[in-house]
Design a protein around this motif. Structure first.
Motif, PDB file in Angstrom:
ATOM      1  N   ALA A  40       5.402   9.677   1.711  1.00 27.85           N
ATOM      2  CA  ALA A  40       5.407  10.539   0.528  1.00 27.85           C
ATOM      3  C   ALA A  40       6.752  11.127   0.069  1.00 27.85           C
ATOM      4  O   ALA A  40       7.245  11.456   0.960  1.00 27.85           O
ATOM      5  N   LEU A  69       0.841  -1.304  -0.087  1.00 27.44           N
ATOM      6  CA  LEU A  69      -0.096   0.175   0.094  1.00 27.44           C
ATOM      7  C   LEU A  69       0.780   1.387  -0.159  1.00 27.44           C
ATOM      8  O   LEU A  69       1.807   1.373   0.879  1.00 27.44           O
ATOM      9  N   ASP A  70       0.600   2.265  -0.822  1.00 25.76           N
ATOM     10  CA  ASP A  70       1.187   3.442  -0.980  1.00 25.76           C
ATOM     11  C   ASP A  70       1.190   4.112   0.442  1.00 25.76           C
ATOM     12  O   ASP A  70       2.000   4.843   0.682  1.00 25.76           O
ATOM     13  N   SER A  71       0.007   4.016   1.080  1.00 28.97           N
ATOM     14  CA  SER A  71      -0.131   4.853   2.503  1.00 28.97           C
ATOM     15  C   SER A  71       0.895   4.395   3.490  1.00 28.97           C
ATOM     16  O   SER A  71       0.727   4.930   4.679  1.00 28.97           O
TER      17      SER A  71
END
Length: 109
Positions: free
Chosen positions: A97, A91-93
Motif C-alpha cells: 500500500a 489484485l491490489d492486495s
C-alpha cells in the motif's frame, strides 16, 4: 514422407522459458503502471530535483523517503508474483500500500 518439421518442435523447457519471460514482462509492467499511477515520471523528477536542492521541508523529506521505500517494496513484490504462476498480480492486495501522506506530497509536485 512426413509433413512434420521436427526443427520447429518446441520442448517443454523452451515453452516454460517463454511463459516465464512473458510473465516477467507483465508483472513488471503492472508494477511500473502502479508506481506511475502514484507518481508520474515528471513528478518523480521534480521531487528528486527538489530533494537534491534541499528544498523539501523535514516533513516532505520524510514522505519522500517513505515514497522511495515504497518503490523498493513494489519492486521486491515482483519476484514472488513472477515465480508463482497462480498469483494474481492484478489484485491490489498483493502489492504494498502507498504510505499515508505520500499522495499529498506527490500532489504538491
Amino acid at each position: 514422407m512426413s509433413n512434420i518439421n521436427f526443427g520447429l518442435v518446441i520442448t517443454a523447457e523452451q515453452k516454460a522459458a517463454q511463459i516465464l519471460i512473458a510473465r516477467i514482462e507483465v508483472v513488471k509492467a503492472e508494477c511500473r503502471q502502479r508506481i506511475f499511477a502514484a507518481a508520474s515520471q515528471t513528478t518523480q523528477m521534480n521531487l528528486t530535483a527538489a530533494s537534491s536542492a534541499d528544498r523539501l521541508s523535514p516533513e516532505q523529506k520524510a514522505m519522500w523517503a517513505a515514497a522511495l521505500q515504497w518503490v523498493d517494496d513494489m519492486r521486491a513484490a515482483c519476484p514472488p508474483l513472477i515465480t508463482d504462476p497462480n498469483a494474481d498480480y492484478s489484485l491490489d492486495s498483493v502489492w504494498p500500500a502507498l504510505p499515508d501522506g505520500v499522495a499529498e506530497l506527490v500532489a504538491q509536485f
